[in-house]
Design a protein around this motif. Structure first.
Motif, mmCIF file in Angstrom:
data_model
loop_
_atom_site.group_PDB
_atom_site.id
_atom_site.type_symbol
_atom_site.label_atom_id
_atom_site.label_comp_id
_atom_site.label_asym_id
_atom_site.label_seq_id
_atom_site.Cartn_x
_atom_site.Cartn_y
_atom_site.Cartn_z
ATOM 1 N N GLU A 1 3.937 5.184 7.932
ATOM 2 C CA GLU A 1 3.551 4.373 9.092
ATOM 3 C C GLU A 1 4.433 3.141 9.300
ATOM 4 N N LYS A 2 4.595 2.354 8.237
ATOM 5 C CA LYS A 2 5.419 1.148 8.386
ATOM 6 C C LYS A 2 6.618 1.278 7.452
ATOM 7 N N ASN B 1 -3.366 10.078 -3.528
ATOM 8 C CA ASN B 1 -2.715 8.773 -3.550
ATOM 9 C C ASN B 1 -1.341 8.876 -4.222
ATOM 10 N N GLU B 2 -0.637 7.757 -4.218
ATOM 11 C CA GLU B 2 0.734 7.754 -4.739
ATOM 12 C C GLU B 2 0.741 8.026 -6.235
ATOM 13 N N PHE C 1 7.124 -0.366 3.721
ATOM 14 C CA PHE C 1 7.006 0.558 2.591
ATOM 15 C C PHE C 1 8.245 0.452 1.696
ATOM 16 N N ASN D 1 0.849 -1.180 0.000
ATOM 17 C CA ASN D 1 0.000 0.000 0.000
ATOM 18 C C ASN D 1 0.889 1.236 0.000
ATOM 19 N N SER E 1 -2.385 9.710 1.905
ATOM 20 C CA SER E 1 -3.837 9.770 2.094
ATOM 21 C C SER E 1 -4.291 11.103 2.701
ATOM 22 N N LYS E 2 -3.396 11.735 3.488
ATOM 23 C CA LYS E 2 -3.797 13.018 4.075
ATOM 24 C C LYS E 2 -2.851 14.144 3.659
ATOM 25 N N ASP F 1 -0.137 4.033 -1.071
ATOM 26 C CA ASP F 1 -0.991 5.228 -0.993
ATOM 27 C C ASP F 1 -1.062 5.826 0.416
ATOM 28 N N GLU F 2 -0.809 4.983 1.403
ATOM 29 C CA GLU F 2 -1.047 5.389 2.794
ATOM 30 C C GLU F 2 -0.378 6.733 3.156
ATOM 31 N N PRO F 3 0.928 6.915 2.865
ATOM 32 C CA PRO F 3 1.536 8.197 3.276
ATOM 33 C C PRO F 3 0.872 9.414 2.625
#
Ligand SMILES: [Zn+2]
Length: 568
Positions: A409-410, A346-347, A414, A282, A288-289, A284-286
């Motif tokens: 996050e991870k 997203n990424e 990542f 994933n 997302s905001k 996209d996570e970083p």
């Protein structure tokens, strides 16, 4: 051959020749004629080009038929100007003087070379051109209405892709894959006619075939390209095989088959041009905001290539009717540069915005107004794609994301995932480009050969996919780019090579020999200086070969790309 007004300079030369040695005065005569041709071109074509760029922008934002009609009309006016026979005759005559070394001014000589190519492309018999356009439209229509049919059920393109992305049933995958290839059989006959018409056009212009003509118009050469792609093949073969083995293992497991039983329908897209999504990723996570626009602003300002004026004129978010894609356009070569995008958090859109803004900084924003209009753009499509890709790659770099102030996050997960996606995508894409370049070259050289066999020979050799037993179908013809964007694909690949080579040079020269993998540009104004001095400012005064040498000290090669993607 000669129209009356062209007798005047010739008479003048004869007059001068009787009194002076040739070398002393042939030059200025050629130079004056060249300058006249250039001025006339600018006067006629520049306003048309600006109008066409503006119309293109408007149509893509509104999506209205009326705007698309205007856009087409504006483009037709340019074509009409460039197909003018008298203008071309004069350009040809001046080009002959230039080839004899009679135009010493380098910029003028370069402009004559480029004008010659621009007008040559449009010197086609209008009847033949009509036939070619009609044939291409016919094929494109067949593509548009085609639906894969499985057991009497019609599937859209996205439904086909969904099965190939998600199904674990080999039989179902095979049925869908085979059904999706049927469009090839529908259009193969038309495509062959189209190829022959294109070849006829090329022969009339004095070329062996359409492939050779297209490369010539883009200042490229088939043998040279094959040499470069051979080098790329040698350097990527092993890392590709390694990456593919890892992907294959997952693909086989997902479908409950042995690796040796994997067939072309087990990969996740109909041509194996993309990396199958088999890793739990994933990216996209970083984002997302994150404020993607602000990240771009800060990043580009930090390297000394601010983009505020571009963003102010851009259209960046989704709206009804608007084109769903992204592009950058230099409207007037006087700094009016705009980006069309549809930013989502997203990424993909982080990468896309870095990409489009890479095009934006490589434009009349940073090519000085002192460079003549004709030369005030990128050196080549491959160099601007290269610069865009060079910046785009950072959306998959954890070091870059974190230094831009975004929390991942991870981090370890990542890193592993991003590295894998980055490598696999580019390796897989490079092998697919091998097939496209070699297939098109060979098809235009000999359209009557066994093209079904040629295609699968190349797919087996470069993509290492297994040819389905006894398959004898025109699978190449199911790739729409062969019809609608001929002899173009190799530029994407060469752009990637250019990106890696420029990046490696920056690592060496700006970062004193640092490992290119650790170089992320943030806050380093010297990066912007390098890009301006070595890549942007020359505009089109240098061709892509000379620009590559000027910027990196070497010819374009696959070495730095291969080093970036796992080969040593
Ligand atoms: Zn691009």
């Amino acid at each position: 051959m000669f129209t009356p007004e062209k007798w005047y300079p010739i008479a003048l030369v004869l007059l001068v020749l009787t009194a002076w040695p040739l070398a002393a005065h042939a030059g200025p005569e050629g130079l004056e004629r060249a300058k006249k041709v250039i001025a006339a071109h600018e006067k006629t074509v520049k306003p048309l080009e600006i109008a066409a760029a503006e119309a293109w922008w408007v149509a893509n934002i509104s999506g209205k038929d009326a705007d698309f009609t205007k856009k087409e009309a504006a483009q037709n006016k340019i074509d009409e100007a460039l197909s003018n026979k008298e203008t071309f005759a004069e350009i040809k005559a001046v080009k002959a003087l230039r080839d004899k070394g009679e135009i010493e001014d380098k910029l003028v000589a370069r402009m004559i070379d480029l004008l010659h190519l621009m007008y040559l492309e449009k010197q086609v018999d209008p009847e033949l051109l009509k036939k070619i356009t009609a044939k291409a439209n016919e094929v494109e229509k067949k593509f548009n209405v085609f639906r894969a049919n499985v057991d009497g059920k019609e599937l859209s393109d996205s439904e086909v892709r969904k099965v190939l992305k998600t199904s674990s049933d080999s039989k179902a995958r095979q049925a869908v894959w085979e059904a999706s290839k049927k469009v090839g059989a529908d259009v193969a006959g038309d495509l062959k006619e189209l190829v022959k018409l294109r070849n006829e056009m090329a022969t009339k212009l004095g070329f062996k075939n359409y492939h050779q003509l297209q490369l010539f118009l883009n200042e490229q050469n088939g043998d040279e390209l094959i040499k470069l792609f051979d080098e790329l093949d040698t350097l990527t073969k092993e890392p590709f095989a390694k990456a593919k083995a890892e992907v294959d293992e997952k693909l086989a497991k997902n479908c409950g088959v042995k690796v040796e039983e994997l067939m072309p329908w087990h990969v996740h897209d109909p041509f194996f041009q993309e990396s199958p999504a088999v890793f739990d990723v994933n990216l996209d996570e970083p984002f997302s905001k994150a404020d993607i626009l602000k990240l771009c602003k800060d990043f580009y300002a930090g390297v000394g290539l601010p983009i505020d004026t571009v963003l102010a004129r851009s259209d960046l978010y989704e709206k009804k009717g608007k084109s769903p894609h992204a592009f950058c356009t230099d409207i007037n070569r006087e700094g009016d540069v705009r980006v069309l995008a549809n930013i989502v958090n997203n990424e993909y859109w982080m990468g896309t915005m870095l990409h489009e803004l890479g095009h934006a900084v490589y434009s009349s924003k940073n090519i000085p107004q002192t460079v003549p209009y004709i030369l005030r753009s990128e050196a080549h499509i491959l160099t601007t794609e290269g610069v865009a890709m060079q910046f785009e790659r950072f959306s998959k770099s954890r070091a870059w994301i974190e230094k831009m102030g975004i929390k991942v996050e991870k981090p370890e997960a990542f890193d592993i995932a991003a590295e894998k996606v980055r490598k696999n995508q580019l390796l897989i894409f490079s092998r697919w480009c091998q097939v496209m370049l070699r297939f098109e070259k060979s098809m235009y050289e000999n359209p009557d050969q066994d093209l079904n066999k040629l295609w699968w020979d190349l797919v087996e050799k470069y993509q290492m996919l297994k040819r389905p037993a006894d398959r004898n179908a025109p699978d190449y013809a199911s790739k729409i780019h062969i019809v609608s964007a001929p002899v173009y694909y190799h530029n994407y690949m060469m752009g990637q090579l250019f990106a890696s080579q420029v990046h490696a040079t920056i690592a060496k020269e700006v970062y004193n020999g640092a490992d290119p993998q650790t170089v992320i540009y943030i806050g380093e104004k010297k990066v912007g200086e390098f890009m301006k001095k070595k890549i942007f400012e020359p505009g089109r005064t240098l061709d892509w070969r000379d620009l590559t040498k000027f910027a990196t000290g070497r010819e374009l090669s696959a070495k730095d790309f291969a080093a970036d993607f796992g080969a040593k």
